[in-house]
Design an enzyme around this catalytic site. Sequence first.
Site, mmCIF file in Angstrom:
data_model
loop_
_atom_site.group_PDB
_atom_site.id
_atom_site.type_symbol
_atom_site.label_atom_id
_atom_site.label_comp_id
_atom_site.label_asym_id
_atom_site.label_seq_id
_atom_site.Cartn_x
_atom_site.Cartn_y
_atom_site.Cartn_z
ATOM 1 N N GLU A 216 0.811 -1.217 0.000
ATOM 2 C CA GLU A 216 0.000 0.000 0.000
ATOM 3 C C GLU A 216 0.849 1.275 0.000
ATOM 4 O O GLU A 216 0.712 2.143 0.862
ATOM 5 C CB GLU A 216 -0.968 -0.007 1.188
ATOM 6 C CG GLU A 216 -1.955 -1.163 1.141
ATOM 7 C CD GLU A 216 -2.901 -1.206 2.331
ATOM 8 O OE1 GLU A 216 -2.837 -0.290 3.182
ATOM 9 O OE2 GLU A 216 -3.696 -2.146 2.412
ATOM 10 N N GLU A 324 -5.874 -10.730 -1.616
ATOM 11 C CA GLU A 324 -6.724 -10.530 -0.434
ATOM 12 C C GLU A 324 -8.194 -10.486 -0.842
ATOM 13 O O GLU A 324 -8.959 -9.647 -0.384
ATOM 14 C CB GLU A 324 -6.337 -9.237 0.301
ATOM 15 C CG GLU A 324 -4.884 -9.177 0.710
ATOM 16 C CD GLU A 324 -4.506 -7.900 1.449
ATOM 17 O OE1 GLU A 324 -5.402 -7.246 2.032
ATOM 18 O OE2 GLU A 324 -3.311 -7.551 1.443
#
Length: 416
Positions: A216, A324
């Site tokens: 991220e 994910e």
Amino acid sequence: MLRVRKKVFFTIILSAALLAVILLVMGLNKSGETGQTAEAPVQTSDQTTRQEPKRSTEPSKQPAEVAASSVQMNIPSLAATFKNEFAIGAALEPNQTSGLSADLMKKQVNMIVAENAMKPASIQPVEGQFKWGQADQIVAFAKANGLAVRFHTLVWHSQVPDWFFLDTDGKSMVDETDAKKRLANKKLLLDRLDAHIQAIVSRYKNDIQYWDVVNEVIEPADPDGMRNSNWYKITGTDYIATAFRAAREAGGPGIKLYINDYGTDDPKKRDRLYDLVKEMLDKGVPIDGVGHQTHISIYNPSVLNIIDSMKKFKELGLDNQITELDMSLYKWNDRTDYGSAVPEDILQKQAQRYRELFEALKSNEGLVSAVVFWGIADDHTWLSTFPVTRTEAPLLFDKQLQAKPAFWAIVDPSKL
């Protein structure tokens, strides 16, 4: 004659009195029933019903939450179903390495990833003090059951201990204004990062092949489209290059190194990530692939956007993994709650979305090497408390570990 009249009179009086008593009792009973209705428990704010948007009221076919959990051993395996296309994985916590959740994973997947146990704060909460127990437990579970492991994650802006960002005097590096001290702090931080990664990768390089190195780092709303984390404020993008180089040095050429992010289907974010990765590759930074978190909903994003994003990175010669995956029942800005019973039409909509995604992945052969779910069943999902606490059901198995319509949609649609 008088006696007869008196007898009739008293009979009439007695009958009238008896009738009055009967009417009185009936009235009291009626009054009591009304009182019960008025005093019924009032729904509290903790049980507030959904207001908008209006949803189907058709009852869910999911088992009641009070039903006993069990693992269905007589249904197909996800891993076996997609063995010729890509690996199938699931995230887990250490306590899920035994019991029914473990049994379900052993039945259904061939790859696992630690949901939290391998993040920086979990492994090295204090500088030089490594806590290997939970990570070792997950690796041991994988080895015992022939499962591959993804490592998540060596670097993140969240769940990272503060000591990384403190100078030699214990002061915040971010707050430093002196140019020479800032340069010294940058070197110290990168040295700490290098040591952190070298220690972890050296320990697990023979057991873990796939590594989320950085997680991220892109945020289009922040300066230059880079997440304005402490890492970035102190080192610019140098922490990214340092992390990948340290991982390669410690792990050798046999491990695969990924940059992982969410929202990669969004063209603006995708393009900024693409530019960063290309820049790193041009500098010789050893990036092997891109991890696409793929936290999506039954409403968006489009499957086309997801596929197009991965195609773009494949053009760079990179591997793609969905890392994910889960599918919320709600739109992003919807804070309402279905409560205990999810409508059947919503579960069917979810099933069709999963089917569409997996059909697209299969039709684009070689586009992804793994699809990893962020959990194995609805009894354990981070979405139960994000963005608000409510009923969620984002995975293929329900809270009792039973296959949902979404499972059958990707394994055998004829069962729907």
